[in-house]
Design a protein around this motif. Structure first.
Motif, PDB file in Angstrom:
ATOM      1  N   ILE A  10       0.798  -1.062  -0.049  1.00 17.76           N
ATOM      2  CA  ILE A  10      -0.146   0.083   0.050  1.00 17.76           C
ATOM      3  C   ILE A  10       0.928   1.143   0.005  1.00 17.76           C
ATOM      4  O   ILE A  10       1.813   1.382   1.034  1.00 17.76           O
ATOM      5  CB  ILE A  10      -1.060   0.009   1.105  1.00 17.76           C
TER       6      ILE A  10
ATOM      7  N   HIS B 153       0.926   5.409   0.164  1.00 16.04           N
ATOM      8  CA  HIS B 153       0.235   6.297   0.437  1.00 16.04           C
ATOM      9  C   HIS B 153       1.048   7.796   0.449  1.00 16.04           C
ATOM     10  O   HIS B 153       2.172   7.626   1.012  1.00 16.04           O
ATOM     11  CB  HIS B 153      -0.359   6.167   1.908  1.00 16.04           C
TER      12      HIS B 153
ATOM     13  N   TRP C  37      -3.367   7.317  -2.967  1.00 19.94           N
ATOM     14  CA  TRP C  37      -2.900   5.850  -2.655  1.00 19.94           C
ATOM     15  C   TRP C  37      -2.743   5.196  -3.955  1.00 19.94           C
ATOM     16  O   TRP C  37      -3.245   5.647  -5.127  1.00 19.94           O
ATOM     17  CB  TRP C  37      -4.191   5.353  -2.118  1.00 19.94           C
TER      18      TRP C  37
ATOM     19  N   GLU D 198      -8.616   4.481   2.063  1.00 20.76           N
ATOM     20  CA  GLU D 198      -7.741   3.286   2.168  1.00 20.76           C
ATOM     21  C   GLU D 198      -8.755   1.895   2.087  1.00 20.76           C
ATOM     22  O   GLU D 198      -8.591   1.110   1.400  1.00 20.76           O
ATOM     23  CB  GLU D 198      -6.995   3.014   3.312  1.00 20.76           C
TER      24      GLU D 198
END
Length: 446
Positions: A60, A62, A80, A103
């Protein structure tokens, strides 16, 4: 170990890890419930712990996006990229610009995308990304500056053999063009790093229409499986974006009666059906109208219902094409009461868990979004192949390939989801996608 104890153990594990990410939990629970027997019957799947591993994103990313608006003031947004699974190919999935992006939503979308891409049979992993940036009311220059700044960070993490983003909500050919231009300027390289590009610089025919057209091709396959034809059937569609309008267009072209469209302000219902010309008009004028549906009412007739959804209207087929969890239990009960015969998801997870249970209890064929709306990513995969070979197929060739891909997905669902003469399309899609991903995970080790 029983089904219940296995599922409950998984559910407890993932709920404790992500207690506030409801969309993500909904998506993972739905798939886990359908594939748990397959998982328990395979020693290698259990040995490699594939169920839990497949629910956790591989990465992930970010990041912050600071950019200048037309007044010369700094604005700040979040960005993201959720790279969920690269087991079967480069990460692949759209970018979404919308104030609701967070998210949890992107994790659920990337998780679903991994299974969707597996169903196509193409070598594509699953990802999703975007920003809480809202392009509504922004000038073209502001959108360009935001896209360029967004790509300046994202470009570190993508590439034709790593991750190939595409468009999604509020990210069309214009935004893809701005981002691709920034990527090309930074890398001094023309490559298939983004899909959904304009035809003038590497885009593919049928990409704009693909998700909506593919939804109707899936509907045709389902109807044929049930010895029915699309001509004359009443089709209710929610949404008024790219997917909804092109699904309506193809349905009308094939002789169906499209009775509804909707947006966040309400819905339009035309019991006589919108003609192909009406829908073409809406597609052509959408960008120039504050509310294309009220404009369509003035142009073609019908009734506008302020603040309402279309599910009260009598229809043979329901195609929710707007957004996640738009069709709830009450709407499902209304559809059942009005004798709806088929439900296919054009959006990603637009039906709530409770709605899906209503359809299952009444044995109404229900095709989940990971299968029904896979046409868009299938054509994105073809665009990747065309970019790699520096070739472009014709519109008719790509449209025929899209039809075949949707029929192949339908066949996979039938093979994996048929029991006692009845096909559970959702279960069939989940099992087929899971098997491909799980087998790849086992083959690649830990």
């Amino acid at each position: 170990m029983s089904f219940e104890s296995n599922f409950n153990a998984f559910d407890e594990w993932i709920s404790q890890r992500h207690p506030d990410q409801q969309e993500y939990l909904q998506a993972t629970r739905e798939i886990a419930g359908d594939i748990i027997d397959v998982y328990n019957a395979n020693e290698e799947y259990q040995q490699f712990d594939v169920l839990r591993r497949l629910t956790v994103p591989e990465r992930i990313i970010h990041f912050s996006v600071c950019w200048l608006n037309d007044a010369g003031k700094v604005e700040f947004n979040q960005g993201w990229r959720v790279q969920h699974s690269g087991l079967i190919g480069p990460y692949k999935g759209g970018l979404r610009f919308h104030p609701t992006v967070n998210e949890s939503i992107l994790k659920f979308l990337a998780f679903e995308q991994s299974f969707k891409n597996a169903l196509t049979g193409l070598p594509m992993g699953g990802a999703k990304g975007g920003s809480d940036f809202n392009p509504k009311g922004r000038s073209q220059h502001e959108i360009m500056r935001f896209c360029q700044t967004f790509m300046t960070e994202l470009q570190h993490h993508i590439g034709p053999n790593t991750d190939v983003p595409a468009g999604d909500i509020n990210v069309g050919a214009r935004e893809i063009g701005y981002m691709y231009g920034q990527y090309r300027n930074i890398h001094n390289r023309f490559s298939g790093t983004l899909t959904g590009k304009g035809l003038s610089f590497g885009g593919s025919h049928v990409r704009t229409e693909a998700t909506g057209f593919g939804l109707i091709y899936m509907l045709q396959a389902v109807l044929e499986h049930h010895q029915q034809a699309i001509e004359g059937l009443r089709i209710g569609i929610s949404g008024a974006g790219n997917v909804a309008l092109h699904a309506a267009l193809r349905a009308a072209q094939l002789g169906a009666t499209v009775v509804s469209l909707s947006n966040s302000r309400g819905c339009i219902v035309n019991n006589n059906g919108f003609s192909e010309a009406d829908i073409q008009w809406a597609i052509a004028h959408k960008a120039n109208e504050d509310n294309i549906l009220t404009a369509l009412q003035e142009h073609a007739g019908g009734d506008w219902h302020d603040g309402k959804t279309p599910w009260d209207a009598p229809m043979d087929i329901a195609l929710p094409c707007a957004t996640q969890n738009e069709l709830d239990e009450d709407a499902a009960q209304t559809l059942v009461h009005n004798d709806v015969a088929f439900i296919l998801e054009g959006a990603n997870m637009p039906c709530t868990d409770a709605a899906r249970k209503v359809f299952e209890q009444h044995h109404i064929p229900f095709v989940p979004g990971k299968a029904a709306n896979a046409g868009g990513v299938a054509i994105s995969g073809m665009e990747m192949a065309q970019n790699a070979s520096f070739q472009r197929d014709s519109y008719s060739q790509i449209d025929k390939t899209l039809q075949q891909i949707m029929r192949d997905i339908h066949q996979k669902m039938v093979e994996e989801g048929t029991h006692n003469g009845r096909t559970n399309y959702a279960k069939g899609a989940n099992i087929a996608g899971f098997k491909r991903l799980a087998d790849a995970m086992v083959a690649q080790g830990i």
